[in-house]
Design a protein around this motif. Structure first.
Motif, mmCIF file in Angstrom:
data_model
loop_
_atom_site.group_PDB
_atom_site.id
_atom_site.type_symbol
_atom_site.label_atom_id
_atom_site.label_comp_id
_atom_site.label_asym_id
_atom_site.label_seq_id
_atom_site.Cartn_x
_atom_site.Cartn_y
_atom_site.Cartn_z
ATOM 1 N N VAL A 99 0.864 -1.166 0.000
ATOM 2 C CA VAL A 99 0.000 0.000 0.000
ATOM 3 C C VAL A 99 0.908 1.226 0.000
ATOM 4 O O VAL A 99 1.763 1.367 0.877
ATOM 5 C CB VAL A 99 -0.929 0.023 1.229
ATOM 6 C CG1 VAL A 99 -1.802 1.279 1.230
ATOM 7 C CG2 VAL A 99 -1.804 -1.224 1.255
ATOM 8 N N ALA A 133 -6.519 1.670 6.075
ATOM 9 C CA ALA A 133 -5.759 0.596 5.430
ATOM 10 C C ALA A 133 -5.003 -0.232 6.455
ATOM 11 O O ALA A 133 -4.948 -1.473 6.356
ATOM 12 C CB ALA A 133 -4.792 1.189 4.400
ATOM 13 N N VAL A 136 -7.492 -2.539 8.113
ATOM 14 C CA VAL A 136 -7.825 -3.687 7.264
ATOM 15 C C VAL A 136 -6.718 -4.730 7.342
ATOM 16 O O VAL A 136 -6.978 -5.942 7.439
ATOM 17 C CB VAL A 136 -8.051 -3.236 5.810
ATOM 18 C CG1 VAL A 136 -8.200 -4.431 4.876
ATOM 19 C CG2 VAL A 136 -9.289 -2.348 5.717
ATOM 20 N N ASP A 137 -5.470 -4.284 7.331
ATOM 21 C CA ASP A 137 -4.339 -5.210 7.439
ATOM 22 C C ASP A 137 -4.365 -5.959 8.762
ATOM 23 O O ASP A 137 -4.188 -7.184 8.805
ATOM 24 C CB ASP A 137 -3.031 -4.429 7.289
ATOM 25 C CG ASP A 137 -1.795 -5.304 7.499
ATOM 26 O OD1 ASP A 137 -1.846 -6.497 7.144
ATOM 27 O OD2 ASP A 137 -0.795 -4.783 8.019
ATOM 28 N N TRP A 142 -9.428 -9.853 5.167
ATOM 29 C CA TRP A 142 -9.360 -9.709 3.719
ATOM 30 C C TRP A 142 -8.744 -10.926 3.042
ATOM 31 O O TRP A 142 -8.958 -11.171 1.855
ATOM 32 C CB TRP A 142 -8.575 -8.457 3.343
ATOM 33 C CG TRP A 142 -7.110 -8.517 3.660
ATOM 34 C CD1 TRP A 142 -6.499 -8.184 4.830
ATOM 35 C CD2 TRP A 142 -6.058 -8.931 2.771
ATOM 36 N NE1 TRP A 142 -5.137 -8.367 4.743
ATOM 37 C CE2 TRP A 142 -4.851 -8.825 3.485
ATOM 38 C CE3 TRP A 142 -6.030 -9.379 1.454
ATOM 39 C CZ2 TRP A 142 -3.616 -9.150 2.922
ATOM 40 C CZ3 TRP A 142 -4.802 -9.704 0.884
ATOM 41 C CH2 TRP A 142 -3.615 -9.581 1.618
ATOM 42 N N LEU A 243 -10.624 -2.812 1.580
ATOM 43 C CA LEU A 243 -10.355 -1.415 1.922
ATOM 44 C C LEU A 243 -11.487 -0.514 1.443
ATOM 45 O O LEU A 243 -11.916 0.398 2.163
ATOM 46 C CB LEU A 243 -9.027 -0.981 1.310
ATOM 47 C CG LEU A 243 -8.642 0.498 1.457
ATOM 48 C CD1 LEU A 243 -8.558 0.889 2.930
ATOM 49 C CD2 LEU A 243 -7.321 0.772 0.744
ATOM 50 N N GLU A 246 -14.377 -0.650 3.802
ATOM 51 C CA GLU A 246 -14.121 0.079 5.053
ATOM 52 C C GLU A 246 -14.105 1.588 4.832
ATOM 53 O O GLU A 246 -14.502 2.353 5.714
ATOM 54 C CB GLU A 246 -12.793 -0.374 5.670
ATOM 55 C CG GLU A 246 -12.816 -1.789 6.212
ATOM 56 C CD GLU A 246 -13.846 -1.960 7.318
ATOM 57 O OE1 GLU A 246 -13.957 -1.065 8.181
ATOM 58 O OE2 GLU A 246 -14.547 -2.987 7.313
#
Length: 384
Positions: A99, A133, A136-137, A142, A243, A246
């Protein structure tokens, strides 16, 4: 420019990248831009997040032009650029996801007697998008749809974007990039164009998500032969769609930013308390259009104004991708017929007006807001 808070644009450069994102979407409809560009508008599976997906081709220049086109067409909450890239450090494994914390346009410079001097141009990821982000990681959800055994790691770091395919670790250009952009973790060819387009569109959030398909060191032919491009594209698409979801759920628009007309969003929670002999007459959350409470029976009904208002919302639903081109055209035709009947002002036209409105109802039944507005208009006509 008002923002469509429920839609994210995702752009890709290659067909295999496009296919990887498309596999994550449902209810796809084609949206044709007047200049010939085709987008597909759909939803991320098991969510209300809508995505407009587009293919821009290779290079920063076409990426910038088509990113600008997508931004103007959809007024999205954010733009994601998704695909594959070359990793620049040994700890960035094939299949990992990067990212971009920063995007370098590394071809800017000045040529002098003692060599080429860098004139870097860079765009940082917006703070809130960066925070989302990372969230999310951390959640790791995901990865659930990835093939068994796939465990890509997510890296956050600068990405260098130029105009050539970098496939050497020892060439003059490779050494120059290490000298002037030695914190870059990946290299590709489109991110700078998309980032510039976002910056020029009132700093619209742009996030670049790349799967690592090679190491930009001369091994590209071998890794491509091992199908690392489609694998890396799938990993990037899985992270990017998570992402996007979210960004819609947790982004600024979800916390009462502004509606399309720029006015503050009305809170959805209401609490009315009545004591003694008092009574709560009306309790409302979000209200669209005009509201009349306790109107006398002798007040005239402005049917023409209601149909004009419906036309405005019909056009917006089309722009939002809720109606495809053919359905929108058919709905517009029925609205024209209804408008003609209202203008005629004769009792004989009432039946024709009702027929047009009922046909329109069948066309927009899947769009709840339009269906609700149309039901009110039909009720008006019945009471005439």
């Amino acid at each position: 420019m008002s923002t469509n808070s429920g839609l994210v644009v995702i752009l890709t450069a290659l067909d295999l990248e496009y296919a990887a994102v498309r596999d994550q979407l449902t209810d796809l409809r084609v949206r044709r831009h007047p200049a010939g560009t085709r987008f597909e508008v759909g939803r991320i599976s098991q969510s209300d997040c809508r995505v407009a997906l587009g293919l821009v081709g290779k290079g920063n220049h076409p990426a910038a032009v088509l990113a600008e086109r997508a931004m103007a067409e959809f007024s999205p909450a954010a733009v994601l650029f998704v695909g594959v890239a070359g990793g620049l450090w040994p700890n960035i494994r094939l299949g990992d996801v990067v990212v971009a914390s920063k995007i370098y346009a590394y071809h800017g410079g000045t040529s002098e007697d003692d060599g080429l001097k860098a004139r870097p141009k860079a765009w940082e990821i917006p703070h809130e998008a960066d925070q989302i982000a990372h969230h999310v990681d951390r959640s790791a959800a995901w990865r659930r749809g990835l093939p068994v055994g796939a465990a890509p790691k997510v890296h956050f770091g600068p990405i260098a974007a130029g105009e050539v395919v970098q496939d050497s670790g020892i060439s003059e250009q490779a050494r120059w990039i290490r000298q002037h952009y030695n914190d870059a973790v990946a290299i590709e060819m489109e991110a700078a164009g998309v980032a510039q387009a976002g910056h020029l569109n009132r700093a619209l959030p742009v996030v670049v998500v790349r799967g690592i398909s090679d190491h930009a060191d001369g091994s590209k032919a071998a890794t491509d032969g091992q199908d690392w491009q489609p694998k890396a594209a799938r990993h990037a698409a899985a992270f990017a769609t998570a992402l996007a979801r979210e960004l819609i759920i947790d982004g600024p628009a979800s916390r009462g930013g502004a509606d399309r007309d720029g006015s503050p969003t009305m809170p959805m929670t209401n609490r009315n308390i009545a004591t003694g002999n008092a009574h709560v007459g009306v309790q409302a959350g979000q209200i669209y259009g005009n509201v009349t409470v306790g109107a006398g029976a002798d007040q005239p009904i402005d049917l023409a104004a209601s149909i004009t208002d419906l036309r405005t919302h019909l056009k917006q639903a089309h722009l939002d991708g809720q109606l495809d081109e053919e359905t929108y055209a058919a709905a517009e035709a029925e609205l024209e017929a209804a408008t003609a009947c209202v203008s005629a002002g004769t009792a004989e036209k009432k039946s024709g007006l009702m027929v047009a409105l009922k046909r329109l109802r069948g066309l927009v039944a899947d769009v709840s807001e339009l269906a609700a507005r149309l039901a009110v208009i039909i009720a008006m006509v019945r009471d005439l």
